[in-house]
Design an enzyme around this catalytic site. Structure first.
Site, mmCIF file in Angstrom:
data_model
loop_
_atom_site.group_PDB
_atom_site.id
_atom_site.type_symbol
_atom_site.label_atom_id
_atom_site.label_comp_id
_atom_site.label_asym_id
_atom_site.label_seq_id
_atom_site.Cartn_x
_atom_site.Cartn_y
_atom_site.Cartn_z
ATOM 1 N N GLY A 56 26.329 34.587 39.959
ATOM 2 C CA GLY A 56 27.636 35.179 39.674
ATOM 3 C C GLY A 56 28.848 34.306 39.912
ATOM 4 C CD GLU A 111 28.480 36.401 46.853
ATOM 5 O OE1 GLU A 111 28.619 36.326 45.615
ATOM 6 O OE2 GLU A 111 27.518 36.952 47.393
ATOM 7 C CG ASP A 112 29.682 37.291 42.067
ATOM 8 O OD1 ASP A 112 29.398 37.514 43.257
ATOM 9 O OD2 ASP A 112 28.903 37.581 41.129
ATOM 10 C CG ASP A 115 28.841 46.677 46.032
ATOM 11 O OD1 ASP A 115 29.684 47.519 46.353
ATOM 12 O OD2 ASP A 115 27.860 46.952 45.317
ATOM 13 C CE LYS A 143 32.321 46.750 42.834
ATOM 14 N NZ LYS A 143 30.995 47.177 42.336
ATOM 15 C CG PHE A 164 28.687 47.943 37.545
ATOM 16 C CD1 PHE A 164 27.959 47.421 38.611
ATOM 17 C CD2 PHE A 164 28.493 47.409 36.285
ATOM 18 C CE1 PHE A 164 27.045 46.396 38.412
ATOM 19 C CE2 PHE A 164 27.582 46.384 36.075
ATOM 20 C CZ PHE A 164 26.861 45.880 37.146
ATOM 21 C CB VAL A 165 33.736 44.799 37.659
ATOM 22 C CG1 VAL A 165 34.808 45.809 38.014
ATOM 23 C CG2 VAL A 165 33.240 44.092 38.912
ATOM 24 C CG ASP A 171 24.477 40.256 36.126
ATOM 25 O OD1 ASP A 171 24.987 40.216 37.264
ATOM 26 O OD2 ASP A 171 23.352 40.711 35.900
ATOM 27 N NE ARG A 177 24.696 35.989 35.001
ATOM 28 C CZ ARG A 177 24.557 36.582 36.181
ATOM 29 N NH1 ARG A 177 25.595 36.747 36.965
ATOM 30 N NH2 ARG A 177 23.381 37.000 36.588
HETATM 31 P P1 IMP Z 1 26.428 43.110 48.303
HETATM 32 O O1 IMP Z 1 25.306 42.340 48.931
HETATM 33 O O2 IMP Z 1 26.152 44.591 48.298
HETATM 34 O O3 IMP Z 1 27.785 42.799 48.902
HETATM 35 O O4 IMP Z 1 26.438 42.747 46.773
HETATM 36 C C1 IMP Z 1 26.851 41.510 46.357
HETATM 37 C C2 IMP Z 1 26.228 41.100 45.049
HETATM 38 O O5 IMP Z 1 25.913 42.218 44.182
HETATM 39 C C3 IMP Z 1 27.243 40.286 44.307
HETATM 40 O O6 IMP Z 1 27.131 38.927 44.623
HETATM 41 C C4 IMP Z 1 26.920 40.593 42.856
HETATM 42 O O7 IMP Z 1 25.988 39.677 42.369
HETATM 43 C C5 IMP Z 1 26.343 41.979 42.864
HETATM 44 N N1 IMP Z 1 27.370 42.985 42.497
HETATM 45 C C6 IMP Z 1 28.033 43.833 43.328
HETATM 46 N N2 IMP Z 1 28.905 44.609 42.667
HETATM 47 C C7 IMP Z 1 28.810 44.231 41.373
HETATM 48 C C8 IMP Z 1 29.502 44.655 40.168
HETATM 49 O O8 IMP Z 1 30.374 45.542 40.160
HETATM 50 N N3 IMP Z 1 29.154 44.000 39.029
HETATM 51 C C9 IMP Z 1 28.205 43.022 38.985
HETATM 52 N N4 IMP Z 1 27.542 42.596 40.078
HETATM 53 C C10 IMP Z 1 27.840 43.186 41.259
HETATM 54 MG MG MG Z 2 26.997 37.192 43.716
#
Ligand code: IMP
Ligand code: MG
Length: 199
Positions: A56, A111-112, A115, A143, A164-165, A171, A177
């Site tokens: 990402g 990081e992109d 979440d 978020k 969700f984005v 992606d 992407r």
């Molecule tokens: P986390 O581990 O729950 O913080 O999730 C992080 C990873 O989930 C990110 O690096 C993304 O790859 C993916 N992710 C989380 N939210 C989204 C979204 O809204 N769109 C696309 N990918 C997401």
């Molecule tokens: Mg990521």
């Protein structure tokens, strides 16, 4: 020569789901320029290593380092989480290891999106063991209402709602992407993260 397609599009349709613009290319680039300048000021006299989390972050990483007027190095690694996205207890697995030695280096994890914070939590623990001189985290998107882990994001591009984005590296089932802007799922009630590998 073909003309560059102009964005944002009015909407992006994925099956029967509709995504609408959240952040335009201009807004993203302007914010990245500000972040780059902040990092330049914070890392005077250092040669930081930017470490991108694949897949990402690759577009963000590429635009970001062009806005940091400092000598720097880069590397990438790849993680994958599996499981039911609605239970924030997914496991994180290493799919591609880092190549560079970060011992004694100033590292910036790129990081992109953050979440739940699970990936960042895992990354923090992983890199702590590698003895960097310092470790900071930059994420283009956060978020805040979705955070379930106590993580510190040092540089944030944009705080966004827990929806969700897609686009700009992010992606939906590995696609979209390559969109230049970021789009958000229009109907909040239909948000379902795909039960797939997420990078
Ligand atoms: P986390 O581990 O729950 O913080 O999730 C992080 C990873 O989930 C990110 O690096 C993304 O790859 C993916 N992710 C989380 N939210 C989204 C979204 O809204 N769109 C696309 N990918 C997401
Ligand atoms: Mg990521």
């Amino acid at each position: 020569m073909p003309e560059l397609k102009k964005e944002p599009k009015e909407k992006v349709t994925v099956g029967d789901e509709v995504f609408i613009p959240l952040l335009t290319e201009d807004q993203i680039q302007k914010r990245i320029a500000e972040l780059g300048e902040e990092i330049r000021k914070d890392y005077q006299g250092s040669v930081p290593v930017f470490i991108g989390v694949l897949n990402g972050s690759f577009i963000f990483m590429s635009d970001l380092i062009k806005c940091v007027e400092l000598d720097c190095e880069i590397d990438f690694f790849k993680l994958s989480s599996y499981g039911d996205e609605k239970l924030s207890s997914g496991k994180v697995k290493m799919l591609k290891e880092l190549n560079c030695d970060v011992d004694g280096r100033d590292i910036i994890i790129v990081e992109d999106i953050v979440d739940s914070g699970l990936s960042i939590k895992y990354i923090e623990e992983l890199f702590d063991e590698k003895n960097p001189k310092s470790m900071k985290v930059i994420s283009l998107l956060v978020k805040p209402e979705s955070l379930k882990y106590n993580v510190k994001i040092d540089y944030i591009g944009f705080n966004i709602p827990s929806q969700f984005v897609i686009g700009y590296g992010l992606d939906y089932s590995q696609k979209y992407r390559n969109l230049r802007s970021i789009y958000v799922l229009r109907d909040e009630t239909s948000i379902e993260r795909p039960l797939q590998t997420k990078e």
